[in-house]
Design a protein around this motif. Structure first.
Motif, PDB file in Angstrom:
ATOM      1  N   GLN A   1     -32.133 -21.503 -28.555  1.00  0.00           N
ATOM      2  CA  GLN A   1     -33.486 -21.168 -28.099  1.00  0.00           C
ATOM      3  C   GLN A   1     -33.828 -19.739 -28.453  1.00  0.00           C
ATOM      4  N   VAL A   2     -35.107 -19.509 -28.613  1.00  0.00           N
ATOM      5  CA  VAL A   2     -35.622 -18.181 -28.921  1.00  0.00           C
ATOM      6  C   VAL A   2     -36.621 -17.789 -27.841  1.00  0.00           C
ATOM      7  N   GLN A   3     -36.501 -16.581 -27.360  1.00  0.00           N
ATOM      8  CA  GLN A   3     -37.454 -16.053 -26.395  1.00  0.00           C
ATOM      9  C   GLN A   3     -38.279 -14.960 -27.071  1.00  0.00           C
ATOM     10  N   LEU A   4     -39.565 -14.974 -26.792  1.00  0.00           N
ATOM     11  CA  LEU A   4     -40.485 -13.968 -27.320  1.00  0.00           C
ATOM     12  C   LEU A   4     -41.134 -13.243 -26.153  1.00  0.00           C
ATOM     13  N   VAL A   5     -41.066 -11.937 -26.167  1.00  0.00           N
ATOM     14  CA  VAL A   5     -41.652 -11.128 -25.102  1.00  0.00           C
ATOM     15  C   VAL A   5     -42.691 -10.196 -25.707  1.00  0.00           C
ATOM     16  N   GLU A   6     -43.930 -10.355 -25.254  1.00  0.00           N
ATOM     17  CA  GLU A   6     -45.035  -9.545 -25.765  1.00  0.00           C
ATOM     18  C   GLU A   6     -45.299  -8.371 -24.833  1.00  0.00           C
ATOM     19  N   SER A   7     -45.860  -7.340 -25.398  1.00  0.00           N
ATOM     20  CA  SER A   7     -46.293  -6.188 -24.605  1.00  0.00           C
ATOM     21  C   SER A   7     -47.418  -5.486 -25.333  1.00  0.00           C
ATOM     22  N   GLY A   8     -48.136  -4.641 -24.597  1.00  0.00           N
ATOM     23  CA  GLY A   8     -49.151  -3.805 -25.227  1.00  0.00           C
ATOM     24  C   GLY A   8     -50.582  -4.202 -24.959  1.00  0.00           C
ATOM     25  N   GLY A   9     -50.814  -5.300 -24.263  1.00  0.00           N
ATOM     26  CA  GLY A   9     -52.186  -5.675 -23.957  1.00  0.00           C
ATOM     27  C   GLY A   9     -52.770  -4.767 -22.895  1.00  0.00           C
ATOM     28  N   GLY A  10     -54.059  -4.959 -22.632  1.00  0.00           N
ATOM     29  CA  GLY A  10     -54.703  -4.160 -21.608  1.00  0.00           C
ATOM     30  C   GLY A  10     -56.201  -4.144 -21.758  1.00  0.00           C
ATOM     31  N   LEU A  11     -56.811  -3.190 -21.054  1.00  0.00           N
ATOM     32  CA  LEU A  11     -58.265  -3.020 -21.062  1.00  0.00           C
ATOM     33  C   LEU A  11     -58.609  -1.799 -21.909  1.00  0.00           C
ATOM     34  N   VAL A  12     -59.557  -1.970 -22.808  1.00  0.00           N
ATOM     35  CA  VAL A  12     -59.963  -0.874 -23.680  1.00  0.00           C
ATOM     36  C   VAL A  12     -61.469  -0.964 -23.918  1.00  0.00           C
ATOM     37  N   SER A  21     -46.873  -5.664 -29.298  1.00  0.00           N
ATOM     38  CA  SER A  21     -45.512  -5.841 -29.809  1.00  0.00           C
ATOM     39  C   SER A  21     -44.960  -7.152 -29.303  1.00  0.00           C
ATOM     40  N   CYS A  22     -44.081  -7.746 -30.089  1.00  0.00           N
ATOM     41  CA  CYS A  22     -43.439  -8.993 -29.696  1.00  0.00           C
ATOM     42  C   CYS A  22     -41.997  -8.945 -30.168  1.00  0.00           C
ATOM     43  N   ALA A  23     -41.085  -8.953 -29.217  1.00  0.00           N
ATOM     44  CA  ALA A  23     -39.660  -8.879 -29.535  1.00  0.00           C
ATOM     45  C   ALA A  23     -39.003 -10.228 -29.310  1.00  0.00           C
ATOM     46  N   ALA A  24     -38.220 -10.648 -30.283  1.00  0.00           N
ATOM     47  CA  ALA A  24     -37.517 -11.924 -30.203  1.00  0.00           C
ATOM     48  C   ALA A  24     -36.074 -11.710 -29.774  1.00  0.00           C
ATOM     49  N   SER A  25     -35.550 -12.678 -29.048  1.00  0.00           N
ATOM     50  CA  SER A  25     -34.134 -12.656 -28.659  1.00  0.00           C
ATOM     51  C   SER A  25     -33.630 -14.089 -28.588  1.00  0.00           C
ATOM     52  N   GLY A  26     -32.304 -14.221 -28.522  1.00  0.00           N
ATOM     53  CA  GLY A  26     -31.720 -15.551 -28.440  1.00  0.00           C
ATOM     54  C   GLY A  26     -31.157 -15.976 -29.782  1.00  0.00           C
ATOM     55  N   SER A  27     -31.365 -17.222 -30.143  1.00  0.00           N
ATOM     56  CA  SER A  27     -30.808 -17.795 -31.366  1.00  0.00           C
ATOM     57  C   SER A  27     -31.694 -17.462 -32.564  1.00  0.00           C
ATOM     58  N   ILE A  28     -31.578 -16.213 -32.977  1.00  0.00           N
ATOM     59  CA  ILE A  28     -32.433 -15.736 -34.063  1.00  0.00           C
ATOM     60  C   ILE A  28     -31.737 -15.908 -35.390  1.00  0.00           C
ATOM     61  N   PHE A  29     -32.418 -16.516 -36.328  1.00  0.00           N
ATOM     62  CA  PHE A  29     -31.958 -16.524 -37.699  1.00  0.00           C
ATOM     63  C   PHE A  29     -33.177 -16.439 -38.602  1.00  0.00           C
ATOM     64  N   SER A  30     -33.014 -16.723 -39.864  1.00  0.00           N
ATOM     65  CA  SER A  30     -34.092 -16.452 -40.811  1.00  0.00           C
ATOM     66  C   SER A  30     -35.378 -17.152 -40.409  1.00  0.00           C
ATOM     67  N   ILE A  31     -36.476 -16.437 -40.605  1.00  0.00           N
ATOM     68  CA  ILE A  31     -37.772 -16.949 -40.182  1.00  0.00           C
ATOM     69  C   ILE A  31     -38.550 -17.487 -41.367  1.00  0.00           C
ATOM     70  N   LYS A  75     -36.676  -8.228 -38.826  1.00  0.00           N
ATOM     71  CA  LYS A  75     -37.528  -9.405 -38.570  1.00  0.00           C
ATOM     72  C   LYS A  75     -37.335  -9.917 -37.153  1.00  0.00           C
ATOM     73  N   ILE A  76     -37.162  -8.968 -36.228  1.00  0.00           N
ATOM     74  CA  ILE A  76     -37.010  -9.324 -34.829  1.00  0.00           C
ATOM     75  C   ILE A  76     -38.277  -9.025 -34.045  1.00  0.00           C
ATOM     76  N   THR A  77     -38.940  -7.928 -34.406  1.00  0.00           N
ATOM     77  CA  THR A  77     -40.144  -7.507 -33.696  1.00  0.00           C
ATOM     78  C   THR A  77     -41.333  -7.556 -34.637  1.00  0.00           C
ATOM     79  N   VAL A  78     -42.421  -8.096 -34.132  1.00  0.00           N
ATOM     80  CA  VAL A  78     -43.671  -8.120 -34.890  1.00  0.00           C
ATOM     81  C   VAL A  78     -44.714  -7.342 -34.108  1.00  0.00           C
ATOM     82  N   TYR A  79     -45.559  -6.644 -34.839  1.00  0.00           N
ATOM     83  CA  TYR A  79     -46.563  -5.786 -34.224  1.00  0.00           C
ATOM     84  C   TYR A  79     -47.967  -6.212 -34.684  1.00  0.00           C
ATOM     85  N   LEU A  80     -48.942  -5.891 -33.856  1.00  0.00           N
ATOM     86  CA  LEU A  80     -50.337  -6.071 -34.248  1.00  0.00           C
ATOM     87  C   LEU A  80     -51.093  -4.818 -33.838  1.00  0.00           C
ATOM     88  N   GLN A  81     -51.462  -4.026 -34.820  1.00  0.00           N
ATOM     89  CA  GLN A  81     -52.278  -2.843 -34.579  1.00  0.00           C
ATOM     90  C   GLN A  81     -53.735  -3.268 -34.639  1.00  0.00           C
TER      91      GLN A  81
END
Length: 115
Positions: A1-12, A21-31, A75-81
């Motif tokens: 299993q893979v877990q994805l944890v997002e952060s960085g949202g809010g009011l602007v 940001s989104c960080a992956a953990s768990g059974s990570i292999f090639s995407i 290739k563990i963390t993906v970002y969206l600016q």
């Protein structure tokens, strides 16, 4: 299993910026690809931006020139600016990871843009 944890949202305020940001953990292999989707109230979930394993990117027309997707070399963390945010960008943003035959999703992070 893979877990994805997002952060960085809010009011602007309109015209402002946020970085997700989104960080992956768990059974990570090639995407196959990593990406961001969003869902506004009463609307279907839509692709915002995606980046392939090779680094190719694609964006929804509505965010081209304002949003930039990137990832770390592992290739563990993906970002969206997100720059020049508009009220119509208000939505819950979901991280997605396509790995093998599976699609993994984060829990979502709220982005609210006030006018």
């Amino acid at each position: 299993q893979v877990q994805l944890v997002e952060s960085g949202g809010g009011l602007v305020q309109a015209g402002g910026s946020l970085r997700l940001s989104c960080a992956a953990s768990g059974s990570i292999f090639s995407i196959n690809a990593m990406g961001w989707y969003r869902q506004a109230p009463g609307k279907q979930r839509e692709l915002v931006a995606a980046i392939t394993s090779g680094g190719s990117t694609n964006y929804a027309d509505s965010v081209k020139g304002r949003f930039t997707i990137s990832r770390d070399s592992a290739k563990i963390t993906v970002y969206l600016q997100m720059n020049s945010l508009k009220p119509e960008d208000t939505a819950v943003y979901y991280c997605n990871r396509k790995q093998g035959l599976h699609d993994y999703w984060g829990q979502g992070t709220q982005v609210t843009v006030s006018s």
